[in-house]
Every structure is written in structure tokens, then in C-alpha cells.
Design a protein around this motif. Sequence first.
Motif, mmCIF file in Angstrom:
data_model
loop_
_atom_site.group_PDB
_atom_site.id
_atom_site.type_symbol
_atom_site.label_atom_id
_atom_site.label_comp_id
_atom_site.label_asym_id
_atom_site.label_seq_id
_atom_site.Cartn_x
_atom_site.Cartn_y
_atom_site.Cartn_z
ATOM 1 N N GLY A 163 0.807 -1.166 -0.161
ATOM 2 C CA GLY A 163 0.107 0.314 -0.054
ATOM 3 C C GLY A 163 0.819 1.346 0.018
ATOM 4 N N ARG A 164 2.096 1.219 0.348
ATOM 5 C CA ARG A 164 2.802 2.348 0.199
ATOM 6 C C ARG A 164 3.194 2.906 -1.288
ATOM 7 N N GLN A 165 3.191 4.352 -1.346
ATOM 8 C CA GLN A 165 3.280 4.821 -2.880
ATOM 9 C C GLN A 165 4.657 4.619 -3.657
ATOM 10 N N ILE A 166 4.602 4.196 -4.774
ATOM 11 C CA ILE A 166 5.909 4.495 -5.526
ATOM 12 C C ILE A 166 6.136 5.039 -6.951
ATOM 13 N N SER A 167 6.841 5.486 -7.165
ATOM 14 C CA SER A 167 7.228 6.084 -8.822
ATOM 15 C C SER A 167 8.439 5.673 -9.427
ATOM 16 N N ILE A 168 8.807 5.543 -10.457
ATOM 17 C CA ILE A 168 9.713 4.984 -10.963
ATOM 18 C C ILE A 168 10.384 5.503 -12.373
ATOM 19 N N THR A 169 11.531 5.671 -12.527
ATOM 20 C CA THR A 169 12.097 6.384 -13.881
ATOM 21 C C THR A 169 13.413 5.787 -14.156
#
Length: 208
Positions: free
Chosen positions: A83-89
Amino acid sequence: MPLFKTIVANSQTTVKIWKIDESYDDLMNPLTLKPDTLNRVLGMKSELHQRGFLSVRHLLREFGYTDADLFYDENGKPHLKDGRQISITHSFNFSAVIVSDIVVGIDIEKQRDKISIIAHKFIDYEFNYLNENDTEYIKKLTAIWCVKESLYKLFATPGLSFKNCFLVIPFSLSDTETVAWIDYKKQKHRYTIHFLEFEGFTCAYAIA
């Protein structure tokens, strides 16, 4: 392990950046990948893209996650099972992951002159304070792109126009942060975006 940088943005949010020095085999060998992830990697035509993709899985390990903890929704937005938030690049030989208890977005881009050719596609208001003769013009264009891309990932609403829905107020590259707005369906949303430069790259991350 080329973990390039760790940034503790706040008590709930951490950014980790990876410099991709390893070969494809060196990145692949320590990993356990889900079948669909493995098929995705094997189907990539570019080894550079494969290495970027795999380096993100190494960053997940730095956060204590595995590939099995990551999934994507119908819009391609990544999520973690806890449920934690993540963003990837990832871009060329750098990748980054931001993990938070708050909604986040992150982007890395290589600073390249060719961005000036497409500037009219993602910039409107910002042309009021940009100067093509400025020695930092390319860096500022890249920063604006990263800011807008990080916000696009955070807002997660398909079809948003970088040019018409995002506005980045004037900033200096030495500031390390700027304010940006999303104007969507007659509502304005304000964000403070952090950015940094390293080895010819720009990274920006947004926290809701």
C-alpha cells in the motif's frame, strides 16, 4: 552495487538513484523475477532499456522489496502490495525510485540539445521567462520537463496536456525546488517540486 544517491525527502519519503554500470548479466543474475516481468525484459529490443528496467528491480531491493511486491494498474502506474506509494524512472545510465506514504512522482532525463526542438509541445507559459540565448536554456527546459513528468505520474490522470494543464513558475537551477500548478477541470492544484542535477542529468520528484 552502484547505488548513486539516497535522498530522505521527509520522514515518510525516500528517493534512491542508481548509476547503471553493470552488464545485463550482472544485473539479471541476482534477481528473482515474476514470469510476466521476465517475459517483458526478454521482449525488449534495447539492452540499454533492459539494464534500466533491471536496475529498478535492484533499487526495489534497496528498499526491502522484490519484483513480486510490485504491480501495475491499467494505466501503467506502479503500485506496491503493502500500500505504500511508488514512482519509477530511468534514462540512459541512471534510474530512480521514490517510495512514500504519500502520493509521489519522479522523473530523470538526460540533458540534450534536442529537447529544444520539442519545447513548443510541452511549454506555454514558461516561454515568458525562458531565454534561448541563456547558457542554461537546455538545463532549464530539461528541468521543466522533469517537473511536469513527475507531476503527471503523481496525478495519474491519462490525457493531461503538459502544455495546457501544467504551469511551472520561474526558477533558478540553484534553487533546487520550484512551485508548479496543475490546472484540471477548472481546479488548480499547487505543488512544490524538488530537483537536482548530476553528471549531465536532471531529476525531479513531486510529493502530494
